[in-house]
Structure formats: C-alpha cells, structure tokens
Write a protein that holds these residues in place. Structure first.
Motif, mmCIF file in Angstrom:
data_model
loop_
_atom_site.group_PDB
_atom_site.id
_atom_site.type_symbol
_atom_site.label_atom_id
_atom_site.label_comp_id
_atom_site.label_asym_id
_atom_site.label_seq_id
_atom_site.Cartn_x
_atom_site.Cartn_y
_atom_site.Cartn_z
ATOM 1 N N ILE A 150 0.990 -0.857 -0.069
ATOM 2 C CA ILE A 150 -0.227 -0.026 0.347
ATOM 3 C C ILE A 150 0.874 1.346 -0.450
ATOM 4 O O ILE A 150 1.783 0.691 1.316
ATOM 5 C CB ILE A 150 -1.205 0.384 1.542
ATOM 6 C CG1 ILE A 150 -2.307 -0.970 1.738
ATOM 7 C CG2 ILE A 150 -2.083 1.726 0.983
ATOM 8 C CD1 ILE A 150 -2.614 -1.270 2.782
ATOM 9 N N VAL A 151 0.198 2.464 -1.522
ATOM 10 C CA VAL A 151 1.178 3.118 -0.842
ATOM 11 C C VAL A 151 1.001 4.338 -0.712
ATOM 12 O O VAL A 151 0.026 4.317 -1.507
ATOM 13 C CB VAL A 151 2.208 3.494 -2.814
ATOM 14 C CG1 VAL A 151 2.294 4.792 -2.656
ATOM 15 C CG2 VAL A 151 2.741 2.169 -2.864
ATOM 16 N N GLY A 152 0.538 4.912 0.410
ATOM 17 C CA GLY A 152 -0.012 5.048 1.106
ATOM 18 C C GLY A 152 -1.272 5.124 2.677
ATOM 19 O O GLY A 152 -1.850 4.930 2.178
ATOM 20 N N MET A 153 -0.172 5.893 3.380
ATOM 21 C CA MET A 153 -1.241 4.994 4.670
ATOM 22 C C MET A 153 -2.327 6.214 5.375
ATOM 23 O O MET A 153 -1.514 6.469 6.488
ATOM 24 C CB MET A 153 -0.260 3.671 5.451
ATOM 25 C CG MET A 153 -0.747 3.499 7.089
ATOM 26 S SD MET A 153 -2.382 2.337 5.711
ATOM 27 C CE MET A 153 -0.581 1.077 5.018
ATOM 28 N N GLY A 154 -2.618 6.135 5.063
ATOM 29 C CA GLY A 154 -4.298 7.179 4.671
ATOM 30 C C GLY A 154 -4.871 6.211 6.219
ATOM 31 O O GLY A 154 -4.905 5.278 5.929
ATOM 32 N N ARG A 155 -6.061 7.077 5.961
ATOM 33 C CA ARG A 155 -7.254 6.508 6.094
ATOM 34 C C ARG A 155 -7.488 5.384 4.975
ATOM 35 O O ARG A 155 -8.114 4.003 5.610
ATOM 36 C CB ARG A 155 -8.879 7.288 6.246
ATOM 37 C CG ARG A 155 -8.847 8.353 6.789
ATOM 38 C CD ARG A 155 -9.906 9.630 7.208
ATOM 39 N NE ARG A 155 -9.994 10.329 8.171
ATOM 40 C CZ ARG A 155 -8.742 11.632 7.911
ATOM 41 N NH1 ARG A 155 -8.424 11.593 6.233
ATOM 42 N NH2 ARG A 155 -8.799 12.692 8.943
ATOM 43 N N ILE A 156 -7.677 6.089 3.956
ATOM 44 C CA ILE A 156 -8.193 5.064 3.315
ATOM 45 C C ILE A 156 -7.185 3.274 2.729
ATOM 46 O O ILE A 156 -7.120 2.033 2.964
ATOM 47 C CB ILE A 156 -8.373 5.082 1.294
ATOM 48 C CG1 ILE A 156 -9.376 6.416 1.545
ATOM 49 C CG2 ILE A 156 -8.503 4.301 0.781
ATOM 50 C CD1 ILE A 156 -9.575 7.115 0.677
ATOM 51 N N GLY A 157 -6.283 4.112 3.366
ATOM 52 C CA GLY A 157 -4.725 3.028 2.391
ATOM 53 C C GLY A 157 -5.052 1.937 4.325
ATOM 54 O O GLY A 157 -4.571 0.685 3.645
ATOM 55 N N GLU A 158 -5.115 2.501 5.288
ATOM 56 C CA GLU A 158 -5.527 1.483 6.342
ATOM 57 C C GLU A 158 -6.743 0.715 6.511
ATOM 58 O O GLU A 158 -6.922 -0.722 6.976
ATOM 59 C CB GLU A 158 -5.556 2.352 7.440
ATOM 60 C CG GLU A 158 -5.683 1.555 8.555
ATOM 61 C CD GLU A 158 -5.664 2.130 10.259
ATOM 62 O OE1 GLU A 158 -6.076 1.548 11.408
ATOM 63 O OE2 GLU A 158 -5.332 3.274 10.631
ATOM 64 N N ALA A 159 -7.867 1.129 5.500
ATOM 65 C CA ALA A 159 -9.020 0.568 5.127
ATOM 66 C C ALA A 159 -8.795 -1.064 4.261
ATOM 67 O O ALA A 159 -9.134 -1.791 4.506
ATOM 68 C CB ALA A 159 -9.841 1.256 5.029
ATOM 69 N N LEU A 160 -7.408 -0.431 3.881
ATOM 70 C CA LEU A 160 -7.578 -1.541 2.950
ATOM 71 C C LEU A 160 -6.779 -2.730 3.485
ATOM 72 O O LEU A 160 -6.619 -4.006 3.408
ATOM 73 C CB LEU A 160 -6.290 -0.682 1.418
ATOM 74 C CG LEU A 160 -6.818 -0.363 0.376
ATOM 75 C CD1 LEU A 160 -6.055 0.016 -0.348
ATOM 76 C CD2 LEU A 160 -8.135 -1.107 -0.375
#
Length: 323
Positions: A150-160
């Motif tokens: 995962i490139v970019g561990m923001g909210r959506i990255g964490e949900a992924l």
C-alpha cells in the motif's frame, strides 16, 4: 438577509431544503453547454460555493470578491489552489472519513477483479466462448496469502490493510511519509521504502493524494521494479501514474495487470489504449459512488458550508489560518 451560495452539484431534496432554509441558493448545471457561463454570471455576490470536479482558478475567484467558503464534495482538493484561497481569506472544506470504507471496497474490488480476470472472463462467457472446461490460458492468480503493498497509509490505506490482513491473510507492506506504528501493531504491517515495496509486493495499491511530490510517482523505473506477476491498483489520482509507461508495461506483460479507477484524462477516451488491453480493469472513477456514501458526502459538505457562513469553524477545514 440570507447569504447567497452557488450550488453546482445536485443534492437530494432533503439537503437542498436544508440549504434553502438558511441561504439563498443559485443552482448551476455544469453539465449543460452554458454551465460555465452561468457560473461566471452567478459568482458576483456569492458568499459560498458547493460542488465538486470544478477547477477553481484565479480568474473565476476574481469574480467572487465576497466569497467566504468553498465546500467541496470530495476528499481530494487538487482542483484548488489552497494558497490562493488562503490569501483571499476563503475557507476550503472537504469531506473526509465518510468515503473511506466505500473507496477501500472499490480498491479491493479492482484487486480481486484483476487477479481473477473477472471482467475479461465474464465478457468471454457472454460472447458464447465457454464451450468446455477452462485450461491454464484462462486461469487467474490467488489473492489470499499474498503480499499487499500500500503506497499511502492514510485512512483509505489503513482500510485496505484491514481488508487484506483480516479478510485474506495477506502480508501488508506499506510506504508513507512516515512509519505508522499503530498500523503495524493492528495488521502486522511492515514499513518499506517505495523501491522495496515495489520489488516485494504481489499487489501494489496507490492511495496517495495528488501533489507535486506524488505526480508521476509511478513511472517506467518504478514499474520495472515490480514483479512480472504483480498487479497495480490505482484509486488515488490518474496523474500519480505515468500512463504511457503503464500502457507500455502492460502491453509487454512486464506486470500481470492493472485495476484502474482514475485516469490522467477523465472521462477516459474511448480510443484509449488501456481499453484495448485484456489485462486492465477500468472503472469510471467510482471510488465513492454508492447512494449511501454520496449522500453522506453531500451532507458533510452542506454542514461545512453552513457552519462557515454562520461564523463557526467548519468541521473539515482544509485551508490553514482559521481558528
């Protein structure tokens, strides 16, 4: 006297009524040929703007000297010059949080569809080609137990990460501006440099915001670092990827495939080479496109706008410098 706002995104009847009870609303349908002209005519005297997918340049903002707030029905704010808005004293708000889970669903749907060749083989069946048992030429590749990058561990990255680790037993690798110990603790994730992630991951999912540092982040060099059996999923912004380099890599089977919800030019041209490739799943920027989520985003934008126009700090303020 009510303040005036220009609305350029359709709202449900309930939300429109909420707005009209507190502000004077001018509706502009940007899909019509005269949409931009009507917007320009409506900007003088406007105290607020509410909409999405419109690039607000300085020429448009110059027409709105009384503007106080722009309420964007989106989480991304790359259509706005934040420094220019700040200089003018105009607040910019967005709609984070409410689209996180839905967009992560879209990312994982693209991952699964590309890995298992769902779109390609559904079309193959529809065209009447399923005459016997499938052989290796039509096999896909597993998702469970693989490495999810995962490139970019923001909210959506964490949900992924949660979907991959908890739902599919995937090993999560991630790259972001800084390590996220809480993500590592929750999902057994491992922080990597971008190059290391690209070299190890079976699935590379892009969730970064578009900025000067992320535009063209994935180009020919980066695609060359990926494993030949790897799949790229982009639910960030189209310009995060060098599209020409991606097309070349996909044509050469340098990577297995790509699941794409965003593109450099949107809508995607019908003659785009991406649509000629059987190892591409392309969707029309549907990341947050469910009835429930779009209504929640619009409600969030309305709340932001009304708070700003009443002198309160809006819940999702993007522009700095406001208390």
């Amino acid at each position: 006297m009510k303040k005036r706002i220009v609305l350029y995104k359709r709202l449900s009847e309930g939300l429109l009524a909420q707005l009209q009870a507190q502000v004077e609303v001018t509706w502009v349908d940007m899909a019509k040929p005269d949409g931009l002209a009507r917007l320009r005519d409506a900007l003088p005297g406007a105290h607020g703007l509410l909409g999405a997918s419109l690039r607000l340049d300085s020429a448009l903002l110059d027409l709105a000297p009384q503007l106080e707030v722009v309420a964007s029905v989106s989480v991304g704010v790359d259509n706005y010059d934040i420094n220019d808005l700040h200089r003018r004293g105009v607040m910019l708000t967005n709609t984070p949080d409410v689209l996180t889970e839905t967009t992560a669903d879209t990312g994982f749907a693209l991952l699964l569809a590309t890995a298992r060749r769902v779109v390609e083989l559904a079309g193959w069946v529809r065209d009447g080609h399923w005459q016997a048992s499938l052989g290796p030429a039509h096999f896909g590749t597993d998702v469970h137990g693989k490495r999810l990058g995962i490139v970019g561990m923001g909210r959506i990255g964490e949900a992924l990460a949660r979907r991959g680790a908890a739902g599919f037993g995937m090993q999560v690798l991630y790259h972001s501006q800084r390590p996220k110990p809480q993500v590592e603790a929750r999902y057994g994730a491992r922080y990597c440099t971008l190059d290391a992630l690209l070299g190890e991951a079976d699935y590379v999912c892009l969730t970064v915001p578009l900025s000067a540092s992320t535009e063209g982040l994935i180009g020919a060099r980066e695609l060359g670092l990926m494993k030949p059996e790897a799949i790229l999923v982009n639910i960030a912004r189209g310009r995060v990827v060098d599209e020409a380099a991606l097309i070349k890599a996909l044509r050469a089977r340098r990577i297995r495939g790509a699941g794409l919800d965003v593109f450099v030019q949107e809508p995607l041209a019908q003659d785009s080479p991406l649509l000629q490739l059987d190892n591409v799943v392309a969707t029309p920027h549907i990341g947050s496109a469910t009835h429930e989520t779009r209504e929640a985003m619009a409600r969030c934008a309305v709340d932001n706008l009304l708070a700003a126009l009443s002198g309160q700090r809006p819940p999702n303020l993007v522009t700095p410098g406001y208390i």
